[in-house]
Scaffold this active site. Structure first.
Site, PDB file in Angstrom:
ATOM      1  CB  SER A 103      -1.324  -2.295 -11.215  1.00  0.00           C
ATOM      2  OG  SER A 103      -2.018  -1.926 -10.052  1.00  0.00           O
ATOM      3  CG  ASP A 219      -9.471  -1.545 -11.906  1.00  0.00           C
ATOM      4  OD1 ASP A 219      -8.687  -1.925 -12.783  1.00  0.00           O
ATOM      5  OD2 ASP A 219      -9.144  -1.405 -10.709  1.00  0.00           O
ATOM      6  CG  HIS A 274      -6.627  -3.914 -10.430  1.00  0.00           C
ATOM      7  ND1 HIS A 274      -6.399  -2.840 -11.262  1.00  0.00           N
ATOM      8  CD2 HIS A 274      -5.446  -4.163  -9.810  1.00  0.00           C
ATOM      9  CE1 HIS A 274      -5.139  -2.439 -11.124  1.00  0.00           C
ATOM     10  NE2 HIS A 274      -4.543  -3.223 -10.251  1.00  0.00           N
TER      11      HIS A 274
END
Ligand code: NAG
Ligand code: NAG
Ligand code: NAG
Length: 293
Positions: A103, A219, A274
């Site tokens: 990330s 995601d 995610h």
């Protein structure tokens, strides 16, 4: 005479070769890991353990810096501090290390490679990172529940907003002139703004052995998800894939160079939200471990 000598020499080499695996533990490069926003090193414990389990003997450096709220500090500040750690780790392993960022951590990692082009990172793995920026409600609301995507630029494209990491890579397709004017980070690391650092920023990436970009359509947080592979919205919020963007076409940071040399590897994996990329061990086994040689 000489034939016989070289013959036995080769024989000795063969013996040595066969004995090698017994004397020498399979050696994998050390791995440095950078966590995502609003979390800390503990969020990357599972992945660290998996790497050490599957690749015994790997030294893993999972940064404890900028955990929790401090992960919102400006990108350049984090790049400087974590970058110095990466250089120190690299100095202990002259044969080179690998670098993995998840990330926001993947964007920090990429900028570290550019800011410190003297690094000795061989393989860089970006795990669902907003490499081309971020423009989406889900991500925004994790941190700023009251902000609206379409007006967030008013905060982020100001000197106050630029004191947050998210402001540094907020990329509003409808306010590009403000993005270029105010953003202190992303247009620079993307070499969209030419400075005295531009050529070394490129060098820091083109020297990699491999750049691996992992992301996927489910995601839900990185918006557009293609940002994880340097794709981004145009002015109409239509996604332009990496290879069709100026960033790539003009080889601003060496993506095209890496690609032409088969050093740029894209993995698109559907079905992964995610917050699962670093928790799903089959992702680690299939798409990360093969690059941690
Ligand atoms: C170049 O990079 C250095 C180190 O991050 C920074 O201090 C300097 O301000 C940068 N120069 C420009 C013109 O952006
Ligand atoms: C965006 O949409 C407008 C109106 O439909 C169109 O005229 C323009 O060419 C589009 N721009 C891009 C870059 O796709
Ligand atoms: C983990 O990832 C794989 C793809 O590599 C996927 O098939 C699987 O459903 C995922 N598992 C979970 C629990 O998300």
């Amino acid at each position: 005479m000489t034939r016989r000598i070289s013959g036995s020499y080769i024989f000795l080499l063969l013996i040595e070769f066969l004995l090698l695996p017994k004397n020498e533990v399979a050696s994998y490069r050390a791995v440095a890991i950078i966590h995502g926003v609003l979390t800390g090193s503990d969020s990357m414990d599972e992945i660290s353990q998996r790497i050490q389990e599957k690749h015994p003997g790997t030294q893993v450096y999972n940064t404890v810096r900028y955990a929790g709220w401090s992960s919102l500090e400006p990108m350049w500040r984090q790049v400087e501090e974590i970058g110095n750690d990466i250089l120190a780790i690299g100095a202990a392993y002259p044969e080179g290390i690998n670098l993995l960022g998840y990330s926001q951590g993947g964007l920090l990692a990429r900028a570290i490679l550019q800011r410190f082009p003297q690094h000795n990172v061989k393989n860089f793995i970006s795990l669902s990172s907003p490499q081309a920026g971020q423009y989406g409600t889900r991500f925004l609301h994790l941190i700023f529940p009251d902000l609206v995507c379409s007006t967030a630029f008013e905060l982020f494209y100001s000197s106050v907003g630029q004191h947050t990491s998210v402001g540094n890579y907020w990329n509003d397709p409808h306010h590009q002139e403000l993005y270029y004017k105010y953003s202190r980070f992303l247009p620079f690391v993307n070499n969209e703004k030419i400075t005295s650092n531009t050529s070394t920023f490129k060098e820091g990436l083109t020297k990699l052995q491999r750049m691996v970009l992992i992301g996927g359509p489910d995601d839900g947080v990185i918006t557009p998800w293609q940002s994880s592979q340097f794709g981004y919205y145009n002015v109409n919020e239509t996604v332009v894939e990496m290879r069709d963007r100026d960033e790539y076409q003009n080889d601003l940071i060496g993506l095209k160079t890496l690609d032409k040399n088969k050093k740029l590897i894209l993995h698109t994996v559907p079905g992964i939200p995610h917050f699962m990329w670093h928790k799903n061990m089959s992702i680690v086994d299939e798409f990360i471990l093969p690059y941690l040689d």
